[in-house]
Design an enzyme around this catalytic site. Structure first.
Site, PDB file in Angstrom:
ATOM      1  N   HIS A 182       2.461  -0.638  10.620  1.00 30.37           N
ATOM      2  CA  HIS A 182       1.005  -0.561  10.512  1.00 30.37           C
ATOM      3  C   HIS A 182       0.465   0.659  11.256  1.00 30.37           C
ATOM      4  CE1 HIS A 182      -0.040  -4.175   8.370  1.00 30.37           C
ATOM      5  NE2 HIS A 182       0.659  -4.943   9.186  1.00 30.37           N
ATOM      6  N   CYS A 238      -0.409   3.819   7.445  1.00 29.19           N
ATOM      7  CA  CYS A 238      -1.770   4.167   7.031  1.00 29.19           C
ATOM      8  C   CYS A 238      -2.401   5.144   8.021  1.00 29.19           C
ATOM      9  CB  CYS A 238      -2.632   2.907   6.947  1.00 29.19           C
ATOM     10  SG  CYS A 238      -2.030   1.671   5.786  1.00 29.19           S
TER      11      CYS A 238
END
Length: 392
Positions: A182, A238
């Site tokens: 993440h 991301c």
């Protein structure tokens, strides 16, 4: 669709795990600080990826069609000291020691668990040891399926592993860093970000200790490197476009990218248009105010000052899976869950090992085009000749 919510193909990784993440449902114990004994001992990792697991992924990239011929006139980076932006730097010749740090976090047991990140770490391990001359004993791997606390990607473990990676680095060393997990953004506090946001990565214990921000990673893995030492970093997360705070980002045309101050107003622009169409003056003024604020923040950043601060005489190259305002895909290919960027990198490099910096970026973009909205980014700690051969 978010990971774990049903079908698991071509879905985007959320920017950050939601509140309530506690690993396997019981949380990770914090009694790990004293296991290092004041240093990061390489022998702890010599046997972590041996036997039947090693080679599990061999062969899956070897029989795919190749790209076109390598760019004509491509040469290796020069060994002499170079000048750029009024400062000296040096390309690494990759003749020294090779070390690598690979991090894959699936956030096992959380609502926003990922499925491909641990596979990414193992696949990169296989690529480095099979094609790039890295020895297993010189590679540290942190994944959240490990039983030993020291091998779990807790924030402290990640920081100490980063310190191990760059410790005693010398000119012409070849260091490799890979992160799959993440990523997200948080408010920039030191004024070095054109979008007003710092990029971050999330260790498994982020709720108790916070994320790891780009400024910290830059200080550990970029600032500390000597002239001529190479760090190649691959981020599959991301909002990772500038996650190492490298000052030079290159376009697929081979030129340094300059930010478009109005390009990323995004949702505020859409909201302003909708408010205008519906006659909602209050919402219109609010959206316009947000747009102006966003642009003003970017204009307040002295780009040349930032380049001077973030410049490094070391040879640091970063490939990231998305722009700062984009998510990265977690998907399924070759019979396993994987991150799109990690898979694309291995595919491109095994099909055509002879790449220039520019052709590598273009081929990565082409590999993901049509399947994903994310656009891989290439950035560096110093100006680079993008027509030189990419070596690692």
């Amino acid at each position: 669709m978010y990971p774990g919510s049903g079908n698991y193909s071509y879905n985007n990784r959320p920017s950050m795990p939601p509140p309530g993440f506690n690993g396997d449902g019981q949380g990770y114990r914090q009694e790990y600080g004293n296991q290092y004994g004041g240093g990061y001992q390489q022998q702890q990792y010599q046997d972590q990826y041996q036997g039947e697991n090693r080679g599990q992924y061999q062969g899956q990239y070897q029989d795919q069609p190749e790209y076109g011929r390598p760019p004509s006139g491509m040469v290796r980076p020069p060994s002499s000291i170079q000048q750029g932006n009024g400062q000296q730097f040096q390309y690494s010749q990759m003749t020294g020691r090779r070390k690598a740090l690979l991090i894959g976090i699936n956030y096992i047991g959380s609502k926003n668990a990922l499925r491909g990140c641990i596979n990414d770490a193992h696949n990169i391990f296989n690529y480095l040891t099979t094609y790039c001359g890295y020895r297993p004993e010189d590679i540290v791997m942190l994944t959240d399926d490990q039983r030993e606390m020291v091998k779990i990607p807790l924030k402290e473990n990640i920081i100490r592993a980063m310190q191990w990676l760059v410790k005693d680095a010398q000119p012409n060393d070849a260091l490799f860093f890979h992160y799959s997990g993440h990523g997200g953004q948080t408010k920039d506090l030191d004024g070095d970000e054109e979008d007003g946001m710092d990029d971050v990565i999330y260790p498994v214990d982020f709720e108790s200790v916070g994320p790891l921000i780009d400024d910290t990673m830059h200080d550990i893995m970029v600032k500390s490197l000597p002239q001529g030492a190479r760090l190649t970093a691959l981020f599959d997360s991301c909002h990772s476009g500038t996650v190492l705070d490298l000052p030079y980002t290159y376009s697929t045309k081979g030129v340094i990218k300059e930010p478009n101050m109005w390009k990323d107003v995004g949702s505020d622009g859409i909201q302003a248009a909708m408010a205008y169409a519906t006659g909602n003056r209050s919402a219109l003024f609010s959206s316009i105010g947000n747009m102006v604020s966003s642009v003003t923040k970017k204009q307040n950043v002295d780009r040349e000052r930032v380049r001077q601060i973030k410049f490094s005489p070391a040879d640091v190259i970063m490939l990231s899976g998305s722009k700062d305002n984009q998510t990265s895909a977690d998907t399924f290919a070759d019979g396993q869950n994987i991150g799109a960027m990690s898979h694309a990198f291995i595919s491109v490099m095994t099909r055509q090992p002879q790449q220039s910096y520019l052709s590598l970026l273009q081929n990565l973009r082409n590999e993901l085009a049509g399947k994903y909205s994310q656009k891989p980014q290439l950035s560096a700690s110093h100006p680079i000749d993008v027509n030189l051969q990419f070596i690692m």
